[in-house]
Design a protein around this motif. Structure first.
Motif, PDB file in Angstrom:
ATOM      1  N   ARG A 111       0.833  -1.202   0.000  1.00 55.53           N
ATOM      2  CA  ARG A 111       0.000   0.000   0.000  1.00 55.53           C
ATOM      3  C   ARG A 111       0.871   1.256   0.000  1.00 55.53           C
ATOM      4  NH1 ARG A 111      -0.733   3.859   3.765  1.00 55.53           N
ATOM      5  NH2 ARG A 111      -2.681   5.013   3.635  1.00 55.53           N
ATOM      6  N   ASN A 112       1.900   1.263   0.876  1.00 58.16           N
ATOM      7  CA  ASN A 112       2.741   2.452   0.956  1.00 58.16           C
ATOM      8  C   ASN A 112       3.499   2.714  -0.337  1.00 58.16           C
ATOM      9  OD1 ASN A 112       1.838   2.937   3.460  1.00 58.16           O
ATOM     10  ND2 ASN A 112       3.682   2.236   4.533  1.00 58.16           N
ATOM     11  N   PHE A 113       3.961   1.628  -0.994  1.00 58.02           N
ATOM     12  CA  PHE A 113       4.608   1.812  -2.304  1.00 58.02           C
ATOM     13  C   PHE A 113       3.611   2.415  -3.286  1.00 58.02           C
ATOM     14  CE2 PHE A 113       7.394  -2.049  -1.247  1.00 58.02           C
ATOM     15  CZ  PHE A 113       8.370  -1.233  -0.720  1.00 58.02           C
ATOM     16  N   MET A 114       2.398   1.852  -3.267  1.00 61.75           N
ATOM     17  CA  MET A 114       1.373   2.277  -4.223  1.00 61.75           C
ATOM     18  C   MET A 114       0.983   3.728  -4.009  1.00 61.75           C
ATOM     19  SD  MET A 114       0.566   0.001  -6.402  1.00 61.75           S
ATOM     20  CE  MET A 114      -1.094   0.299  -6.980  1.00 61.75           C
ATOM     21  N   VAL A 115       0.874   4.127  -2.743  1.00 64.03           N
ATOM     22  CA  VAL A 115       0.481   5.507  -2.456  1.00 64.03           C
ATOM     23  C   VAL A 115       1.456   6.466  -3.116  1.00 64.03           C
ATOM     24  CG1 VAL A 115       0.280   7.221  -0.625  1.00 64.03           C
ATOM     25  CG2 VAL A 115      -0.703   4.967  -0.318  1.00 64.03           C
ATOM     26  N   GLY A 116       2.756   6.118  -3.021  1.00 61.62           N
ATOM     27  CA  GLY A 116       3.762   6.966  -3.657  1.00 61.62           C
ATOM     28  C   GLY A 116       3.578   7.034  -5.162  1.00 61.62           C
ATOM     29  N   ILE A 117       3.358   5.855  -5.746  1.00 71.02           N
ATOM     30  CA  ILE A 117       3.297   5.811  -7.214  1.00 71.02           C
ATOM     31  C   ILE A 117       2.027   6.469  -7.744  1.00 71.02           C
ATOM     32  CG2 ILE A 117       3.034   4.196  -9.139  1.00 71.02           C
ATOM     33  CD1 ILE A 117       5.034   2.427  -7.532  1.00 71.02           C
ATOM     34  N   MET A 118       0.935   6.291  -7.029  1.00 75.30           N
ATOM     35  CA  MET A 118      -0.333   6.850  -7.518  1.00 75.30           C
ATOM     36  C   MET A 118      -0.292   8.373  -7.593  1.00 75.30           C
ATOM     37  SD  MET A 118      -2.291   4.388  -8.326  1.00 75.30           S
ATOM     38  CE  MET A 118      -3.988   4.919  -8.424  1.00 75.30           C
ATOM     39  N   GLN A 119       0.688   8.980  -6.901  1.00 70.77           N
ATOM     40  CA  GLN A 119       0.776  10.444  -6.964  1.00 70.77           C
ATOM     41  C   GLN A 119       1.708  10.922  -8.067  1.00 70.77           C
ATOM     42  OE1 GLN A 119       1.961  11.241  -2.974  1.00 70.77           O
ATOM     43  NE2 GLN A 119      -0.145  11.299  -2.215  1.00 70.77           N
ATOM     44  N   GLU A 120       2.314   9.965  -8.793  1.00 76.85           N
ATOM     45  CA  GLU A 120       3.257  10.350  -9.859  1.00 76.85           C
ATOM     46  C   GLU A 120       2.502  10.957 -11.039  1.00 76.85           C
ATOM     47  OE1 GLU A 120       6.679   9.688 -10.148  1.00 76.85           O
ATOM     48  OE2 GLU A 120       6.954   8.763  -8.173  1.00 76.85           O
ATOM     49  N   ASP A 121       3.257  11.742 -11.812  1.00 79.50           N
ATOM     50  CA  ASP A 121       2.623  12.444 -12.936  1.00 79.50           C
ATOM     51  C   ASP A 121       2.073  11.497 -13.986  1.00 79.50           C
ATOM     52  OD1 ASP A 121       3.155  14.751 -11.726  1.00 79.50           O
ATOM     53  OD2 ASP A 121       5.009  15.175 -12.827  1.00 79.50           O
ATOM     54  N   PHE A 122       2.824  10.391 -14.241  1.00 82.71           N
ATOM     55  CA  PHE A 122       2.375   9.553 -15.364  1.00 82.71           C
ATOM     56  C   PHE A 122       1.035   8.887 -15.083  1.00 82.71           C
ATOM     57  CE2 PHE A 122       3.073   5.131 -14.146  1.00 82.71           C
ATOM     58  CZ  PHE A 122       3.915   5.251 -13.056  1.00 82.71           C
ATOM     59  N   ILE A 123       0.736   8.681 -13.793  1.00 87.13           N
ATOM     60  CA  ILE A 123      -0.578   8.112 -13.449  1.00 87.13           C
ATOM     61  C   ILE A 123      -1.662   9.165 -13.736  1.00 87.13           C
ATOM     62  CG2 ILE A 123      -1.996   7.233 -11.553  1.00 87.13           C
ATOM     63  CD1 ILE A 123       0.040   5.220 -12.185  1.00 87.13           C
ATOM     64  N   MET A 124      -1.350  10.399 -13.343  1.00 84.53           N
ATOM     65  CA  MET A 124      -2.275  11.513 -13.631  1.00 84.53           C
ATOM     66  C   MET A 124      -2.555  11.569 -15.131  1.00 84.53           C
ATOM     67  SD  MET A 124      -2.884  13.163 -10.795  1.00 84.53           S
ATOM     68  CE  MET A 124      -2.284  13.003  -9.143  1.00 84.53           C
ATOM     69  N   ALA A 125      -1.468  11.445 -15.899  1.00 85.49           N
ATOM     70  CA  ALA A 125      -1.606  11.519 -17.353  1.00 85.49           C
ATOM     71  C   ALA A 125      -2.522  10.410 -17.857  1.00 85.49           C
ATOM     72  CB  ALA A 125      -0.234  11.411 -18.013  1.00 85.49           C
ATOM     73  N   LYS A 126      -2.320   9.202 -17.311  1.00 87.01           N
ATOM     74  CA  LYS A 126      -3.139   8.066 -17.758  1.00 87.01           C
ATOM     75  C   LYS A 126      -4.604   8.306 -17.415  1.00 87.01           C
ATOM     76  CE  LYS A 126       0.022   4.800 -18.831  1.00 87.01           C
ATOM     77  NZ  LYS A 126       1.306   4.435 -18.487  1.00 87.01           N
ATOM     78  N   ARG A 127      -4.801   8.863 -16.217  1.00 84.25           N
ATOM     79  CA  ARG A 127      -6.176   9.186 -15.821  1.00 84.25           C
ATOM     80  C   ARG A 127      -6.761  10.188 -16.803  1.00 84.25           C
ATOM     81  NH1 ARG A 127      -5.160   9.828  -9.824  1.00 84.25           N
ATOM     82  NH2 ARG A 127      -5.540   7.733  -9.031  1.00 84.25           N
ATOM     83  N   ALA A 128      -5.943  11.171 -17.147  1.00 89.26           N
ATOM     84  CA  ALA A 128      -6.425  12.246 -18.013  1.00 89.26           C
ATOM     85  C   ALA A 128      -6.832  11.701 -19.384  1.00 89.26           C
ATOM     86  CB  ALA A 128      -5.348  13.318 -18.175  1.00 89.26           C
ATOM     87  N   ILE A 129      -6.066  10.689 -19.865  1.00 86.89           N
ATOM     88  CA  ILE A 129      -6.440  10.122 -21.165  1.00 86.89           C
ATOM     89  C   ILE A 129      -7.761   9.365 -21.055  1.00 86.89           C
ATOM     90  CG2 ILE A 129      -5.589   8.834 -23.172  1.00 86.89           C
ATOM     91  CD1 ILE A 129      -2.883   8.689 -21.776  1.00 86.89           C
ATOM     92  N   GLY A 130      -8.076   8.957 -19.829  1.00 86.95           N
ATOM     93  CA  GLY A 130      -9.347   8.265 -19.651  1.00 86.95           C
ATOM     94  C   GLY A 130      -9.200   6.761 -19.561  1.00 86.95           C
ATOM     95  N   ILE A 131      -8.013   6.296 -19.180  1.00 89.46           N
ATOM     96  CA  ILE A 131      -7.861   4.846 -18.975  1.00 89.46           C
ATOM     97  C   ILE A 131      -8.596   4.466 -17.692  1.00 89.46           C
ATOM     98  CG2 ILE A 131      -6.189   2.999 -18.551  1.00 89.46           C
ATOM     99  CD1 ILE A 131      -4.194   4.519 -20.197  1.00 89.46           C
ATOM    100  N   GLU A 132      -9.201   3.301 -17.740  1.00 84.15           N
ATOM    101  CA  GLU A 132      -9.984   2.821 -16.610  1.00 84.15           C
ATOM    102  C   GLU A 132      -9.128   2.777 -15.333  1.00 84.15           C
ATOM    103  OE1 GLU A 132     -12.693  -1.071 -16.026  1.00 84.15           O
ATOM    104  OE2 GLU A 132     -11.781  -0.811 -17.987  1.00 84.15           O
ATOM    105  N   GLU A 133      -9.694   3.201 -14.210  1.00 84.13           N
ATOM    106  CA  GLU A 133      -8.951   3.268 -12.949  1.00 84.13           C
ATOM    107  C   GLU A 133      -8.382   1.904 -12.557  1.00 84.13           C
ATOM    108  OE1 GLU A 133      -8.450   6.100 -11.373  1.00 84.13           O
ATOM    109  OE2 GLU A 133      -7.478   5.330  -9.567  1.00 84.13           O
ATOM    110  N   LYS A 134      -9.216   0.858 -12.725  1.00 81.66           N
ATOM    111  CA  LYS A 134      -8.790  -0.485 -12.361  1.00 81.66           C
ATOM    112  C   LYS A 134      -7.529  -0.876 -13.117  1.00 81.66           C
ATOM    113  CE  LYS A 134     -12.297  -3.672 -10.772  1.00 81.66           C
ATOM    114  NZ  LYS A 134     -13.493  -4.367 -11.221  1.00 81.66           N
ATOM    115  N   LYS A 135      -7.545  -0.557 -14.418  1.00 86.58           N
ATOM    116  CA  LYS A 135      -6.417  -0.925 -15.266  1.00 86.58           C
ATOM    117  C   LYS A 135      -5.167  -0.153 -14.834  1.00 86.58           C
ATOM    118  CE  LYS A 135      -5.437  -2.045 -20.015  1.00 86.58           C
ATOM    119  NZ  LYS A 135      -5.621  -1.639 -21.414  1.00 86.58           N
TER     120      LYS A 135
END
Lengths: 455, 351
Positions: free
Chosen positions: B237-261
């Protein structure tokens, strides 16, 4: 990393609910330790593994409070040691009588009873034991002379319910009972109703008389034990030891082991790591390689060998645990020291020609104190569980009963598979609660020391 | 500094540590071992001589006989090199060499199930069982941990997240072996579903042996998993929390990729290096921690062997097992280092 004043840390800490819970539990444990130190004599520590002092206690008895939850009350083990004493003299003959009163309100028969006494006499006094039941029936149990002695003599005896003369004496009361009492044990007859073989509840009075011609006769240290299946606050184990005392004695020991190992290893790690980081270059390299070596040693096997070959003294064990405790802290302190080293005030004090030692202890280590306190709290549970583990394997210090040793004995006697929950559950809960208290405090301190974790 | 050099320096350090471990073990048990060995030799010699009737009758009195026996013993002790202390260079070198080629000698008391007293046979009989139990448990723990951790890491402050975090804290304060005792109490005494002792009663030659072994494994495995998975999930969880705040995740969200994926493929893939490292470490860590757990469940593996060896001070077995445990431990630290260095290039340059 920013610096804190101790007041700020305190204020931050007061906001942290979990941290306060941890402090609360710790306060409770310290209170228990103080109570233990005051109420339990220090000799009990050494007597824990001495079976003779536990002889009047019952074997594997449940805690007596289980009766609150049971419809069928199980008999409580009673040690009656303050009898009502009466002395009578008529002419030459004197009688010393002692009366033990017990209110028997349980749904099954006691497992046994016994009377232990020390008589001081000369000649051959007559010893009598009888019981008066709630239905006014009086049963004569024993009537025998003590061994002849011309001089003033000290005689110690323990009369058990299995005694042959009690058995014979009881047979003469067959007429009072509506069922055959021939093959029954003494306690099953004495505590039985007369119509059917069920417990007769009420006050039983056991009377002991000593008839003699010499008025100097005495009965001392007289105690009457009615054996039961429930005893005390936490019950007893297979070796008749009172587990409540064991759990109490374990509390200060666990705190001592946990805190001293944690403080010792954090201080060692802190000084070692900061020195290596501050000195840098070859010193750093060599010290960190040594650190790597200790880090790569398999801790548990080594601890076992150390304890088994050198000594299982609790103080040495604390030292052994420290050997494996400081490594991780040294690594982190070193990297923190590397950062602090580059700060201007450290550079300034270097230029002013202050000694390394002064700089390290005055300027670097104080910066690491919040981290150090958090690490101390977080290291405590591991130290406690490791010691418990070693004790569990039978490598504990026999003169100091720890919770791990209680669990070791429980495991040896197969307590878990025999369903003796009061022997298995409480020590583990105590270990876990103590660990949790420090984990809570440590986490609270950690969020103060590393504000970034808060998000 | 290349990757090869990084591996080389690591290997040398590890070998050094291994030697130091063995040396320390020998130093701790060495003097005891000599006394035991000499006693064994004198017993053996005496027996050999008394068996030889003709020789015994040739002596005039008991003193002459004793003198003869003593001289024979001294001769044998000298042949074996036991007259020199354990720390003399030749003996130490010989012992180290023997240990390196896995020649641990013969056990003093313990034997393998097949009756061999060769320490190597004993260890290689027990080792697979420990690996079977603890590797299975570690794999189950890591699967549960990774998915639970990824889930709660992607939904911070949700109910699942809070539950996982508090479970991780609470479960880490309970000793595994105590939970094992509780499990025995609940599932072997109160509800008699599983056996309390993990050793199957049927002989190893029976075809049903492995089935029985698996059945006996359920209780220990459940115990290890219950205590282990919380900490794992918390870590992931702690590793994931760090990664989920990275820019590339934001970018993926912005493109509209499913959250689960995003969580289970992109983010988890990036958390892989530290997770793999921890996995390597916990695999070996479980072997060391197995000593107490195996003692509780009476599991016939390395841990119980180690415990038995220490309780009767069977020194060849102690040295052999320590060596094997250390080798495993170091191998996994090494593997963890390599994995980390491979995935995170900053490590190997030492900056």
């Amino acid at each position: 990393m920013s610096s804190f004043t101790s007041n700020e840390i305190l204020q931050e800490f007061m906001k942290n609910k979990i941290g306060l819970v941890g402090v609360g539990i710790l306060m409770g444990l310290i209170t228990i330790s103080i109570i233990t130190a005051i109420t339990i004599p220090a000799e009990t520590f050494r007597e824990w593994n001495n079976p003779t002092i536990w002889i009047s206690y019952p074997k594997t008895s449940q805690p007596s409070w289980v009766n609150y939850f049971l419809i069928e009350k199980i008999p409580e083990h009673k040690i009656l040691d303050s009898p009502a004493i009466g002395t009578q003299t008529s002419g030459e003959i004197s009688v010393i009588s002692q009366r033990f009163v017990t209110n028997y309100q349980y749904d099954s028969f006691p497992s046994d009873f016994s009377h232990e006494y020390t008589a001081k006499y000369s000649g051959t006094p007559l010893f009598e034991m009888s019981v008066t039941r709630p239905d006014r029936l009086e049963l004569q149990l024993i009537s025998s002379s003590l061994p002849l002695s011309q001089e003033y003599n000290v005689y110690h005896e323990r009369v058990f319910s299995t005694d042959n003369s009690i058995r014979k004496n009881l047979q003469q009361y067959q007429d009072n009972f509506e069922f055959l009492i021939e093959d029954m044990s003494a306690e099953d007859i004495i505590f039985s109703r007369t119509d059917i073989n069920e417990v007769l509840k009420g006050d039983y009075v056991f009377t002991v008389n000593l008839y003699g011609v010499d008025s100097e006769n005495k009965i001392e240290e007289s105690s009457f034990i009615i054996g039961g299946k429930a005893f005390g606050l936490m019950g007893t184990d297979e070796l008749r030891r009172d587990l409540a005392i064991g759990l109490l004695l374990g509390t200060p020991l666990a705190l001592f082991i946990g805190i001293s190992v944690a403080v010792g290893s954090v201080v060692m790690g802190l000084v070692y790591g900061v020195y290596a980081g501050f000195k840098g270059k070859y010193t750093d390299e060599t010290m960190m390689r040594l650190n790597d070596v200790v880090y790569a040693l398999p801790a548990l096997p080594f601890l076992i060998i150390l304890v088994a070959t050198i000594s299982n003294s609790i103080f040495l064990m604390v030292g052994f645990l420290m050997i494996f405790g400081w490594v991780g802290i040294a690594k982190v302190s070193r990297s923190m020291a590397l950062q602090i080293k580059t700060r201007q005030y450290v550079e300034a004090s270097k230029l002013m020609g202050q000694k390394d030692r002064t700089i390290i202890f005055k300027h670097v280590i104080p910066q690491l104190l919040p981290y150090a306190f958090a690490s101390i709290a977080i290291s405590v549970p591991a130290a406690i569980t490791t010691e418990a583990g070693l004790s569990f394997l039978g490598l504990g210090d026999p003169s100091f009963p720890t919770w791990g040793q209680i669990l070791h004995d429980a495991n040896i006697f197969g307590a878990a598979a025999r369903g003796l929950w009061w022997w298995v559950v409480p020590p583990g809960i105590m270990i876990a609660i103590t660990g949790l208290a420090f984990v809570f405090i440590g986490n609270a301190l950690d969020t103060i020391a590393n504000p970034r974790l808060k998000r | 500094m290349g990757f090869k050099r990084f591996i080389a320096t690591r290997l040398i350090t590890m070998f050094g540590v291994l030697m130091i471990t063995v040396l320390l073990t020998i130093a701790l048990v060495g003097s005891n071992m000599d006394t035991i060995l000499v006693r064994g030799v004198s017993f053996q010699v005496r027996e050999e001589i008394t068996e030889n009737r003709a020789l015994v009758q040739g002596f005039k009195d008991i003193e002459e006989f004793d003198a003869f026996v003593q001289s024979k013993i001294n001769q044998r002790v000298k042949e074996l090199g036991l007259d020199e202390p354990w720390y003399s260079p030749q003996r130490l070198g010989l012992t180290l060499y023997k240990i390196l080629i896995l020649d641990f000698g013969h056990a003093t008391f313990l034997t393998s199930d097949s009756g061999s007293s060769n320490v190597k046979d004993i260890i290689f009989e027990k080792l697979p069982r420990t690996i079977l139990l603890f590797t299975t448990a570690t794999i189950i723990i890591s699967i549960i941990g990774i998915f639970l951790g990824a889930y709660s890491g992607s939904k911070i402050r949700s109910k699942v997240d809070r539950l996982t975090s508090s479970f991780a804290v609470v479960s880490s304060s309970f000793p595994v072996w105590w939970v094992g005792m509780l499990m025995i109490f609940v599932f072997a005494f109160t509800y008699q579903i599983f056996p309390a002792r993990a050793t199957p009663t049927i002989p190893i030659t029976d075809p049903g042996y492995y089935g029985a072994l698996l059945y006996h494994m359920i209780l220990p495995i459940t115990t290890i998993v219950i205590i282990g998975f919380g900490a794992w999930a918390y870590l992931v969880r702690n590793f994931m929390v760090g990664i989920m705040q990275e820019d590339f995740i934001m970018a993926k969200r912005a493109i509209g990729i499913e959250e689960k994926k995003i969580v289970y493929t992109h983010a988890l893939k990036n958390a892989a290096p530290p997770i793999l490292t921890v996995l390597a470490l916990s695999l070996s860590g479980s072997l060391g921690g197995a000593i107490i757990t195996e003692a509780v469940f009476d599991w016939p593996g390395m841990g119980r062997l180690y415990f038995e060896a220490i309780s009767v001070m069977d020194l060849p077995v102690i040295i052999g097992s320590t060596y094997i445990l250390t080798v495993f431990f170091l191998a996994s630290i090494f593997l963890a280092d390599i994995l980390y260095g491979y995935f995170d290039p900053r490590v190997k340059t030492g900056s």
